[in-house]
Design a protein around this motif. Structure first.
Motif, short mmCIF file in Angstrom:
data_model
loop_
_atom_site.label_atom_id
_atom_site.label_comp_id
_atom_site.label_asym_id
_atom_site.label_seq_id
_atom_site.Cartn_x
_atom_site.Cartn_y
_atom_site.Cartn_z
N ARG A 160 10.04 -8.24 3.46
CA ARG A 160 11.08 -8.38 4.49
C ARG A 160 10.99 -7.28 5.54
O ARG A 160 11.15 -7.54 6.73
CB ARG A 160 12.46 -8.36 3.82
CG ARG A 160 13.62 -8.42 4.80
CD ARG A 160 14.95 -8.36 4.07
NE ARG A 160 16.07 -8.39 5.00
CZ ARG A 160 17.35 -8.26 4.62
NH1 ARG A 160 17.64 -8.10 3.32
NH2 ARG A 160 18.32 -8.28 5.52
N TYR A 161 10.75 -6.05 5.07
CA TYR A 161 10.80 -4.92 5.99
C TYR A 161 9.43 -4.48 6.51
O TYR A 161 9.33 -3.90 7.59
CB TYR A 161 11.47 -3.72 5.31
CG TYR A 161 12.90 -3.97 4.91
CD1 TYR A 161 13.87 -4.23 5.87
CD2 TYR A 161 13.28 -3.95 3.57
CE1 TYR A 161 15.19 -4.45 5.51
CE2 TYR A 161 14.60 -4.18 3.20
CZ TYR A 161 15.55 -4.43 4.17
OH TYR A 161 16.85 -4.66 3.80
N GLN A 162 8.37 -4.74 5.75
CA GLN A 162 7.08 -4.14 6.08
C GLN A 162 6.08 -5.15 6.62
O GLN A 162 6.08 -6.32 6.23
CB GLN A 162 6.50 -3.45 4.84
CG GLN A 162 7.41 -2.42 4.20
CD GLN A 162 7.81 -1.30 5.15
OE1 GLN A 162 7.22 -1.15 6.22
NE2 GLN A 162 8.81 -0.53 4.78
N ASP A 163 5.21 -4.65 7.47
CA ASP A 163 4.10 -5.44 8.00
C ASP A 163 2.92 -5.31 7.04
O ASP A 163 2.27 -4.26 6.98
CB ASP A 163 3.73 -4.92 9.40
CG ASP A 163 2.55 -5.68 10.01
OD1 ASP A 163 2.00 -6.58 9.34
OD2 ASP A 163 2.18 -5.35 11.15
N GLY A 164 2.68 -6.35 6.28
CA GLY A 164 1.64 -6.31 5.25
C GLY A 164 0.23 -6.18 5.78
O GLY A 164 -0.70 -5.98 5.00
N SER A 165 0.05 -6.29 7.10
CA SER A 165 -1.29 -6.17 7.67
C SER A 165 -1.64 -4.73 8.04
O SER A 165 -2.80 -4.44 8.37
CB SER A 165 -1.42 -7.05 8.92
OG SER A 165 -0.59 -6.58 9.97
N LEU A 166 -0.65 -3.83 8.00
CA LEU A 166 -0.93 -2.42 8.31
C LEU A 166 -1.88 -1.82 7.27
O LEU A 166 -1.65 -1.97 6.06
CB LEU A 166 0.36 -1.61 8.32
CG LEU A 166 1.29 -1.75 9.53
CD1 LEU A 166 2.56 -0.96 9.30
CD2 LEU A 166 0.60 -1.26 10.80
#
Length: 211
Positions: A160-166
């Motif tokens: 929900r909160y994080q950009d998993g592609s970072l």
């Protein structure tokens, strides 16, 4: 000569602490308090060849390399027991330690290094990284060749909160997945709680009454 070495040591120590941000200093003060209460060594002064610690509010995984052939590690679960009267409340820290065999420590340290545990930036350095008050913050302590680092990530596993592609989130998730795959950390902590006698406890912002 001894006086000169002492002065140099103090200058290096002050320089290292001066590099900490306000948030890092906050987390270090909390972790230093935990370290003292848990009877552990501070990584910024310990004479380890290399050490990793991965913290959450009620559990820490410690992996230590003493020299080229000696490794040791532990998982530490902890919770605070509350007792006494309302007028005179008392508390006691309850601790459960699980030893990690040296060969497994060596393997894990190699794995976590491959996932950049030694070089990851603090989440504050990542543009637009969200920070919150609730949820889980993981704090990473690294001690290597007398160099100390501390950094933290809030809710890195959250979709929900994080950009998993970072790249940084990918690395942190791989680190946590590797530990959980090896130990099932939530299960270990649940087992610790399950063995506690009846009473009132707190851990990680949670207050629990066990009947």
């Amino acid at each position: 000569m001894k006086l000169l070495l002492l002065i140099l040591s103090l200058l290096i120590s002050c320089s290292a602490f001066g590099q900490l941000t306000e948030t890092q200093s906050y987390w270090k003060s909390i972790r230093d308090k935990d370290v003292k209460e848990l009877g552990m060594a501070k990584l910024d002064t310990a004479e380890y060849q290399k050490a990793y610690r991965i913290w959450r509010d009620y559990q820490v995984v410690e992996l230590v390399q003493y020299n080229d052939s000696t490794y040791d590690g532990q998982i530490v679960n902890f919770a605070t027991k509350h007792f006494g009267s309302k007028r005179k409340p008392k508390s006691e820290l309850l601790v459960h330690k699980i030893k990690i065999p040296g060969q497994k420590v060596l393997s894990l340290m190699d794995t976590l290094k491959a996932f950049n545990i030694e070089t990851l930036p603090d989440s504050e350095e990542i543009q637009n990284y969200p920070q919150g008050l609730d949820g889980t913050t993981y704090v990473f302590e690294i001690g290597k060749n007398e160099v100390y680092r501390l950094y933290s990530y809030w809710e890195p596993e959250s979709e929900r909160y994080q950009d998993g592609s970072l790249p940084e989130i990918i690395s942190v998730r791989k680190i946590l997945e590797s530990l959980d795959k090896e130990f099932t950390l939530n299960k270990f902590f649940a087992g610790f709680l399950g063995r506690l006698p009846k009473g009132e406890y707190s851990y990680g912002g949670i207050y629990m009454i066990k009947n």
